[in-house]
Design a protein around this motif. Structure first.
Motif, PDB file in Angstrom:
ATOM      1  N   TRP A  80       0.811  -1.226   0.000  1.00  0.00           N
ATOM      2  CA  TRP A  80       0.000   0.000   0.000  1.00  0.00           C
ATOM      3  C   TRP A  80       0.844   1.277   0.000  1.00  0.00           C
ATOM      4  CZ3 TRP A  80       0.755   3.362   3.995  1.00  0.00           C
ATOM      5  CH2 TRP A  80       1.240   2.849   5.198  1.00  0.00           C
ATOM      6  N   GLY A 109      -5.319   2.837  -4.638  1.00  0.00           N
ATOM      7  CA  GLY A 109      -5.204   2.543  -3.216  1.00  0.00           C
ATOM      8  C   GLY A 109      -3.820   2.726  -2.609  1.00  0.00           C
ATOM      9  N   TRP A 110      -2.865   3.188  -3.373  1.00  0.00           N
ATOM     10  CA  TRP A 110      -1.509   3.390  -2.872  1.00  0.00           C
ATOM     11  C   TRP A 110      -1.392   4.737  -2.163  1.00  0.00           C
ATOM     12  CZ3 TRP A 110       2.259  -0.285  -3.098  1.00  0.00           C
ATOM     13  CH2 TRP A 110       2.055  -1.360  -3.974  1.00  0.00           C
ATOM     14  N   ARG A 140      -1.024   4.961   9.320  1.00  0.00           N
ATOM     15  CA  ARG A 140      -1.926   4.032   8.624  1.00  0.00           C
ATOM     16  C   ARG A 140      -2.353   2.887   9.544  1.00  0.00           C
ATOM     17  NH1 ARG A 140      -3.025   2.437   2.837  1.00  0.00           N
ATOM     18  NH2 ARG A 140      -4.206   0.536   3.152  1.00  0.00           N
TER      19      ARG A 140
END
Length: 133
Positions: free
Chosen positions: A72, A103-104, A132
């Motif tokens: 990610w 989604g990165w 995150r």
């Protein structure tokens, strides 16, 4: 004559060991060698030494990400020679937009930042990972 036989015999043994190591280390040595630049290799090795599961040259659609962590986090290492013209900056912006749409989380570091402030670069990466989590 015997010296030549010993010399070439040693070379053969070294080549065999190198080939076997490359085949049986799960590709880790080859992964390290895939980096395109000195700054990528330097950051890759630093992240690896910190215990991160870093990968090099990961494909996402039409783009190749310099370094990735955890499937990610995309890390781009921008050397001055390849990321300074308006066209290159536009390409980088388009790439960032695409990666984020997939989604990165994208972090970009200049070569001079990696070279002159590697601890600061690692801190930014660690901060992003902890945010995150």
């Amino acid at each position: 004559m015997l010296n030549y036989i010993v010399f070439f015999g040693l070379i053969a043994v070294i080549l065999i060991v190198y080939t076997m190591y490359g085949k049986y280390d799960n590709g880790e040595a080859l992964e390290r060698l895939k980096g395109n630049s000195y700054i990528e290799t330097r950051l890759y090795q630093s992240l690896e030494q910190q215990g991160y599961p870093v990968r090099s040259q990961t494909y996402c659609g039409p783009y190749r990400i310099d370094l990735t962590l955890y499937d990610w986090l995309a890390i781009e290492c921008d050397g001055k020679a390849y990321h300074s013209t308006p066209e290159q900056k536009a390409h980088d912006s388009k790439k960032n937009h695409y990666l984020r749409s997939q989604g990165w989380t994208v972090l970009r570091f200049t070569g001079s930042k990696i070279h002159n402030d590697l601890p600061g670069v690692l801190h930014k990466i660690e901060k992003t990972i902890h945010e995150r989590s």
